[in-house]
Write an enzyme that holds these catalytic residues in place. Structure first.
Site, PDB file in Angstrom:
ATOM      1  N   TYR A   7     -20.801-103.134   2.753  1.00  0.00           N
ATOM      2  CA  TYR A   7     -19.602-103.413   3.538  1.00  0.00           C
ATOM      3  C   TYR A   7     -19.619-102.517   4.779  1.00  0.00           C
ATOM      4  O   TYR A   7     -20.657-102.351   5.409  1.00  0.00           O
ATOM      5  CB  TYR A   7     -18.329-103.211   2.687  1.00  0.00           C
ATOM      6  CG  TYR A   7     -18.338-104.020   1.421  1.00  0.00           C
ATOM      7  CD1 TYR A   7     -18.259-105.402   1.481  1.00  0.00           C
ATOM      8  CD2 TYR A   7     -18.449-103.423   0.183  1.00  0.00           C
ATOM      9  CE1 TYR A   7     -18.276-106.165   0.329  1.00  0.00           C
ATOM     10  CE2 TYR A   7     -18.455-104.180  -0.980  1.00  0.00           C
ATOM     11  CZ  TYR A   7     -18.375-105.546  -0.901  1.00  0.00           C
ATOM     12  OH  TYR A   7     -18.403-106.299  -2.039  1.00  0.00           O
ATOM     13  N   LYS A  54     -24.779-112.235  -3.157  1.00  0.00           N
ATOM     14  CA  LYS A  54     -25.192-112.595  -1.792  1.00  0.00           C
ATOM     15  C   LYS A  54     -26.671-112.241  -1.562  1.00  0.00           C
ATOM     16  O   LYS A  54     -27.365-112.869  -0.766  1.00  0.00           O
ATOM     17  CB  LYS A  54     -24.309-111.883  -0.759  1.00  0.00           C
ATOM     18  CG  LYS A  54     -22.840-112.345  -0.780  1.00  0.00           C
ATOM     19  CD  LYS A  54     -21.994-111.611   0.231  1.00  0.00           C
ATOM     20  CE  LYS A  54     -20.627-112.224   0.474  1.00  0.00           C
ATOM     21  NZ  LYS A  54     -19.536-111.786  -0.355  1.00  0.00           N
TER      22      LYS A  54
HETATM   23  N1  GLU Z   1     -15.487-113.002  -4.264  1.00  0.00           N
HETATM   24  C1  GLU Z   1     -15.256-112.156  -3.158  1.00  0.00           C
HETATM   25  C2  GLU Z   1     -14.885-112.924  -1.940  1.00  0.00           C
HETATM   26  O1  GLU Z   1     -15.610-113.803  -1.526  1.00  0.00           O
HETATM   27  C3  GLU Z   1     -16.443-111.292  -2.857  1.00  0.00           C
HETATM   28  C4  GLU Z   1     -16.075-109.987  -3.261  1.00  0.00           C
HETATM   29  C5  GLU Z   1     -17.119-108.937  -2.943  1.00  0.00           C
HETATM   30  O2  GLU Z   1     -17.238-108.592  -1.746  1.00  0.00           O
HETATM   31  O3  GLU Z   1     -17.780-108.441  -3.860  1.00  0.00           O
HETATM   32  O4  GLU Z   1     -13.892-112.644  -1.334  1.00  0.00           O
END
Ligand code: GLU
Length: 308
Positions: A244, A71
């Site tokens: 997060y 991201k």
């Molecule tokens: N591939 C995960 C999703 O989009 C992302 C996981 C992550 O937060 O690293 O749910």
């Protein structure tokens, strides 16, 4: 910073030995088989100074699934493409909700809080998709141009598993579309998003790829970005939204802008000095690597090197 570079090899070994007792405290991501199958007891760390000196310990050259760390690169690419127009469609505030929550998106009329929650990242991906003939190739090339490693590509097995289980992401993309904040077709944007999440890199690749964030936008492998002061803006977002729902605690414990992923990787930067990447697959309840966070905390503690 209280550190001679000559002390780093010994310091990294010390950190390595101090984090390994934490094996078993966390748990590898289990939402897709390719991640749950990863050997949990692995640890790597790579640090790259802005003058190009590099130091590593453990499995620093082992490729792993970077997941949400992608991201960060998608954001850099989207800012490079559309500049500040991106902020008409995505906010810059911590969400205080789970990274894949739908609740806030509905309440806030389809404008995701920030580019690091899934809704925000899907809008970022949409931006890249709508400005590129081959969006995934473009992102792969962008990442390879930052890391200097042409093998930084998406892993087809991880991609298939992401796509097969991406019910929440599909719900988010559909809600974005319904609320008028997705230009592309839902399936096309999701396909690109899943491939982006499936990118594979090593700690060394990540430390190199984030050099520009530590070095006022300059990268040894790539010339200047178009966006002005990309480093300042992206680092601010990493500090406030990069881990997060644990960004506040990470800022308190470590004190560096950083971005994590559920593959167990974390990248962090000390502007003006270095970029650093750690990887260890076992995660805490927030989805952040247990050993990775501890290693970064020890690094900033022993070297007095946080931004604060
Ligand atoms: N591939 C995960 C999703 O989009 C992302 C996981 C992550 O937060 O690293 O749910």
């Amino acid at each position: 910073m209280k550190l001679q570079k000559s002390e780093l090899p010994a310091l990294l070994e010390r950190i390595y030995s101090e984090v390994t007792p934490l094996y078993g405290v966390g748990k590898t991501a289990d939402y897709i088989p390719p991640l749950s199958r990863v050997n949990p007891r692995q640890f790597g760390m790579a640090i790259r100074f802005v003058d190009g000196d590099e130091f590593t310990v453990g499995q620093a050259s082992t490729p792993f699934s970077i997941q949400s760390i992608s991201k960060l690169f998608a954001l850099m690419l989207a800012l490079d493409i559309v500049g500040d127009d991106l902020w008409k469609r995505v906010g810059r505030e911590p969400s205080g909700m789970r990274f894949n929550s739908l609740l806030q998106l509905e309440n806030e009329n389809g404008i995701p809080r920030n580019p690091f929650i899934n809704a925000g990242a899907i809008v970022v991906t949409d931006t890249i998709v709508n400005h590129s003939a081959s969006p995934v190739k473009r992102l792969e090339q962008f990442m390879a141009s930052l890391s200097g490693n042409v093998f930084n590509r998406y892993d087809p097995e991880v991609y298939v598993a992401e796509a097969r289980t991406g019910y929440r992401n599909a719900a988010i993309a559909n809600l974005l579309k319904a609320l008028g904040n997705l230009e592309g077709e839902v399936d096309v944007v999701l396909d690109s998003y899943y491939k982006q999440c499936s990118m594979t890199m090593s700690c060394l690749d990540l430390a190199r790829a984030t050099e520009s964030l530590a070095n006022k936008g300059k990268s040894s492998f790539r010339t200047q970005f178009h966006g002005e002061r990309m480093d300042k803006r992206v680092n601010a977002l990493m500090l406030t939204c990069g881990l997060y729902d644990a960004a506040g605690n990470f800022a308190y414990q470590v004190g560096l802008p950083a971005k994590s992923g559920v593959g167990g990787g974390i990248v962090a930067v000390l502007p003006g000095y270095f970029s650093v990447a750690v990887w260890s697959p076992e995660l805490d309840n927030y989805g952040n690597s247990v050993l990775g966070q501890k290693a970064l905390e020890l690094l900033t503690h022993y070297t007095s090197s946080s931004i604060f």
